[in-house]
Write an enzyme that holds these catalytic residues in place. Structure first.
Site: not given
Ligand code: MHO
Length: 225
Positions: A29
């Protein structure tokens, strides 16, 4: 010049640095690594986006075969590409267990020229010599970068509305905020990678008029976190 004039042009990175390079990295991420690299002196600009795939006009919801990446501009007199990739490998686990989220979270490292490619070989060799295992990172020639949506840029900084409001005096548009060195440092601060004191000390070293530096420091000291 009137103080309410657009001061942001004075602190555009290109006014401060002569020897710039870029790096584009995938390490899961993209929110956290943007904060991580943003706190490092020598890093001029951080942006998040999608890279490595073939899907046209990727978005967060439809990134297709692209990977979440961070793109950095840095002053190679202040921080080397080798240092950048040491930070890269020391701060994520390149193993993509069960191909989690396909290519979205791939460990991905791009080089823009033969020198960067050589630097990668060198760092890999040193890591293996230190007894570290060969990382499961895809290493590829740079093939372009698609800027992600505004809401993903400086994500942790944007959790602090007062910071965004204060910075908007200097950087009225999303684009200016995204490209700002100060916003990159404060995005690192928002995630706990640095301190206000360290940022202030760094600003004092910048090649800018003393008056501008003072105004910038005054502004960021007013932020309520
Ligand atoms: N923390 C997020 C991911 C976002 S990142 C921009 C989630 O748990 O989906 O991929």
């Amino acid at each position: 010049m009137n103080h309410s004039d657009n001061q942001a042009s004075y602190i555009e990175p290109t006014f401060l640095h002569s020897s710039t390079q870029s790096a584009t990295l995938g390490m899961g991420c993209f929110w956290s690594p943007e904060s991580l690299f943003g706190h490092l002196p020598g890093v001029i600009r951080t942006r998040v986006g999608y890279a490595g795939g073939t899907t046209a006009e990727p978005t967060y919801r439809q990134m297709g075969d692209h990977t979440e990446t961070i793109q950095l501009e840095f002053d190679s007199n202040l921080i080397s590409f080798e240092e950048i990739i040491e930070v890269f490998w020391n701060h994520h686990n390149p193993v993509n267990i069960n191909d989690y989220k396909g290519r979205q979270y791939k460990s991905l490292l791009f080089y823009t020229d033969g020198q960067q490619q050589e630097a990668i070989r060198h760092v890999l060799k040193n890591r293996v010599a230190r007894g570290q295992s060969e990382p499961d990172t895809e290493i590829a020639p740079y093939s372009g970068f698609h800027l992600a949506e505004d809401r993903h840029q400086k994500y942790y900084l944007k959790r602090f509305p007062n910071a965004v409001e204060k910075l908007s005096e200097w950087y009225p548009s999303h684009e200016q905020l995204t490209n700002s060195t100060i916003a990159a440092r404060l995005n690192g601060l928002a995630k706990g990678y640095t301190s206000l004191e360290r940022i202030v000390k760094e600003i004092e070293q910048w090649q800018l008029q003393a008056e501008l530096k003072k105004r910038m420091v005054d502004l960021i000291k007013q932020i309520r976190w």
